[in-house]
Design a protein around this motif. Sequence first.
Motif, PDB file in Angstrom:
ATOM      1  N   UNK A  38       0.828  -1.198   0.000  1.00 42.38           N
ATOM      2  CA  UNK A  38       0.000   0.000   0.000  1.00 42.38           C
ATOM      3  C   UNK A  38       0.867   1.253   0.000  1.00 42.38           C
ATOM      4  N   UNK A  39       2.036   1.194   0.603  1.00 39.01           N
ATOM      5  CA  UNK A  39       2.951   2.342   0.587  1.00 39.01           C
ATOM      6  C   UNK A  39       3.546   2.524  -0.799  1.00 39.01           C
ATOM      7  N   UNK A  40       3.953   1.424  -1.421  1.00 41.17           N
ATOM      8  CA  UNK A  40       4.514   1.530  -2.776  1.00 41.17           C
ATOM      9  C   UNK A  40       3.469   2.081  -3.750  1.00 41.17           C
ATOM     10  N   UNK A  45       1.329   6.505  -7.107  1.00 41.35           N
ATOM     11  CA  UNK A  45       0.284   7.491  -7.399  1.00 41.35           C
ATOM     12  C   UNK A  45       0.869   8.899  -7.399  1.00 41.35           C
ATOM     13  N   UNK A  46       1.745   9.158  -6.448  1.00 37.28           N
ATOM     14  CA  UNK A  46       2.383  10.474  -6.388  1.00 37.28           C
ATOM     15  C   UNK A  46       3.264  10.710  -7.610  1.00 37.28           C
ATOM     16  N   UNK A  47       4.000   9.692  -8.011  1.00 38.03           N
ATOM     17  CA  UNK A  47       4.881   9.822  -9.179  1.00 38.03           C
ATOM     18  C   UNK A  47       4.081  10.090 -10.442  1.00 38.03           C
ATOM     19  N   UNK A  48       2.971   9.397 -10.603  1.00 34.27           N
ATOM     20  CA  UNK A  48       2.126   9.599 -11.782  1.00 34.27           C
ATOM     21  C   UNK A  48       1.497  10.990 -11.785  1.00 34.27           C
ATOM     22  N   UNK A  49       1.135  11.470 -10.621  1.00 33.24           N
ATOM     23  CA  UNK A  49       0.504  12.782 -10.518  1.00 33.24           C
ATOM     24  C   UNK A  49       1.487  13.907 -10.832  1.00 33.24           C
ATOM     25  N   UNK A  50       2.706  13.780 -10.312  1.00 35.05           N
ATOM     26  CA  UNK A  50       3.671  14.878 -10.387  1.00 35.05           C
ATOM     27  C   UNK A  50       4.632  14.767 -11.563  1.00 35.05           C
ATOM     28  N   UNK A  52       7.363  12.762 -11.821  1.00 35.14           N
ATOM     29  CA  UNK A  52       8.733  12.367 -11.501  1.00 35.14           C
ATOM     30  C   UNK A  52       8.690  11.267 -10.455  1.00 35.14           C
ATOM     31  N   UNK A  53       9.818  10.601 -10.264  1.00 31.96           N
ATOM     32  CA  UNK A  53       9.879   9.439  -9.381  1.00 31.96           C
ATOM     33  C   UNK A  53       9.968   9.878  -7.922  1.00 31.96           C
ATOM     34  N   UNK A  54       8.859   9.784  -7.197  1.00 32.73           N
ATOM     35  CA  UNK A  54       8.820  10.207  -5.808  1.00 32.73           C
ATOM     36  C   UNK A  54       9.698   9.327  -4.924  1.00 32.73           C
ATOM     37  N   UNK A  55       9.779   8.037  -5.239  1.00 30.44           N
ATOM     38  CA  UNK A  55      10.616   7.142  -4.435  1.00 30.44           C
ATOM     39  C   UNK A  55      12.081   7.562  -4.501  1.00 30.44           C
ATOM     40  N   UNK A  56      12.546   7.916  -5.685  1.00 31.55           N
ATOM     41  CA  UNK A  56      13.929   8.365  -5.832  1.00 31.55           C
ATOM     42  C   UNK A  56      14.165   9.648  -5.045  1.00 31.55           C
ATOM     43  N   UNK A  57      13.229  10.583  -5.123  1.00 28.68           N
ATOM     44  CA  UNK A  57      13.368  11.843  -4.398  1.00 28.68           C
ATOM     45  C   UNK A  57      13.458  11.616  -2.890  1.00 28.68           C
ATOM     46  N   UNK A  58      12.627  10.743  -2.362  1.00 33.62           N
ATOM     47  CA  UNK A  58      12.567  10.546  -0.916  1.00 33.62           C
ATOM     48  C   UNK A  58      13.655   9.609  -0.395  1.00 33.62           C
ATOM     49  N   UNK A  76       6.807  15.678  -1.069  1.00 30.24           N
ATOM     50  CA  UNK A  76       7.374  14.455  -0.497  1.00 30.24           C
ATOM     51  C   UNK A  76       6.781  14.164   0.869  1.00 30.24           C
ATOM     52  N   UNK A  77       6.610  15.199   1.686  1.00 30.77           N
ATOM     53  CA  UNK A  77       6.043  15.000   3.021  1.00 30.77           C
ATOM     54  C   UNK A  77       4.602  14.516   2.958  1.00 30.77           C
ATOM     55  N   UNK A  78       3.820  15.092   2.054  1.00 30.25           N
ATOM     56  CA  UNK A  78       2.434  14.634   1.922  1.00 30.25           C
ATOM     57  C   UNK A  78       2.407  13.181   1.461  1.00 30.25           C
ATOM     58  N   UNK A  79       3.244  12.840   0.493  1.00 27.51           N
ATOM     59  CA  UNK A  79       3.289  11.460  -0.004  1.00 27.51           C
ATOM     60  C   UNK A  79       3.636  10.486   1.106  1.00 27.51           C
ATOM     61  N   UNK A  80       4.696  10.774   1.834  1.00 21.58           N
ATOM     62  CA  UNK A  80       5.143   9.867   2.892  1.00 21.58           C
ATOM     63  C   UNK A  80       4.124   9.809   4.021  1.00 21.58           C
ATOM     64  N   UNK A  81       3.539  10.941   4.367  1.00 17.83           N
ATOM     65  CA  UNK A  81       2.560  10.956   5.454  1.00 17.83           C
ATOM     66  C   UNK A  81       1.311  10.152   5.097  1.00 17.83           C
ATOM     67  N   UNK A  82       0.834  10.304   3.873  1.00 18.72           N
ATOM     68  CA  UNK A  82      -0.349   9.546   3.454  1.00 18.72           C
ATOM     69  C   UNK A  82      -0.016   8.057   3.357  1.00 18.72           C
ATOM     70  N   UNK A  83       1.162   7.723   2.828  1.00 14.87           N
ATOM     71  CA  UNK A  83       1.581   6.313   2.781  1.00 14.87           C
ATOM     72  C   UNK A  83       1.658   5.734   4.187  1.00 14.87           C
TER      73      UNK A  83
END
Length: 420
Positions: A38-40, A45-50, A52-58, A76-83
């Motif tokens: 569910x985190x991945x 979802x964040x990467x598709x929306x923005x 760019x690769x959110x996992x690489x950024x974080x 990044x904070x919103x992505x990680x917090x929601x995950x």
Amino acid sequence: MRQDREGEVQVANAVFMFPGVGSHYSGMGKYFFDNFQVARETFEEASETLGFDMATLCLDKSHKAELDQLQHAQTALVTVSVATYRVFQQEIGLKPDAMLGYSLGEYSALCCAGAFGLSDALRLVKARGEIVSEHAASVDGTMAWVTNLAPAAVEEICANVSEMGEPVYVSAYDTPLKTSISGTQAAIRLAGDLVVKQGGIAIPIKMSGPFHSPIMQPAADRFLNLLQETQMRVPSVPVIANRNALPYGTSETVADNLYQQLVHPVRWLDSLRYLLEAGLTTAVEIGPKNVLQYLLQAVAPDVLSCTYDKEKDVRKSERMLVVQQEDYPHIIAQCLAVVAGTRNHNRDGADYERRVVNPFRHVQNAWEERNASGLATSQADVQEALQMMQTALEAKRVRQEERERHLRDVLGRKLLKIQA
């Protein structure tokens, strides 16, 4: 006894807190990304929306400088917090009675409470970061933390400096002895000198702008159109607004509060006090670091609190928030003690015998037999004891608030997961 549709028994008055900028760090969310689908999916979802690769950024430490840029730190904070929230609900399942987020964290709270989806949250936050960064770069402004002074003293200092022609404002009320101020560079220096003269400490905040102050009004006005174009819903869980320390009401107040948030101080202290008056007993910081847990402990050290960030936090949180098998004997013993020690106001002898005496003796006898034989206590035994206590207290004409308090104390403010 509060029992939801999944068969979980939990105490009320739990709040989830979501951190803001400053809590981000390179590698945040790695444990959840590595271990939970569910985190991945949230990162994807964040990467598709923005785009760019959110996992690489974080997660990639070579991208730390990029992560520290305001617009990237915010998304990044919103992505990680929601995950993190999604993993928490999947693994622990404690339902909050309220949520709140610090500054940027308010978007995470609203997203998790269903006011808008993750994609909308990320688009708003990305634009917010870009707009406030551009405006901050165009003005000669910054921020500073102030400690060891009461808010009223800091307000007076800000008023005195502003009268000199250098605007400065209180931009956050964190604890009774910790605030932040925003203003021009010269104003922050002047205010800092006065803070020191009064026995306080002023700590400049690097790479910041005069956020949460009227100096950001042009940025707020630019951002308002985007807020108004986004479909907002009433949060499914009460979310406490930074602007006025009160729960969001209608869907229209979501956009208005997020607009006003940019030019008004974060009223974190008042938000905590509001929740404490409402009976807050448990708080979980959902997301990176434990800054908000620290602020809460400075205000209400007796509130049960934890953070949900790294693996060690996950293990600790589960032990703190969820009833463990080793807790079972203590819970049953406490149920018996509560019923035996609570005054009876029921004058109907037959009803008292049926709903108090007989169930109590049944649980007590079974308890004594298990202790004598060395048999393990099961969850079914705990459920029976809890039900006996609630029924007996009701039969004794004990007020509902007191019954809930006994349940909270017996469970140690923990969630009892009912196994099918």
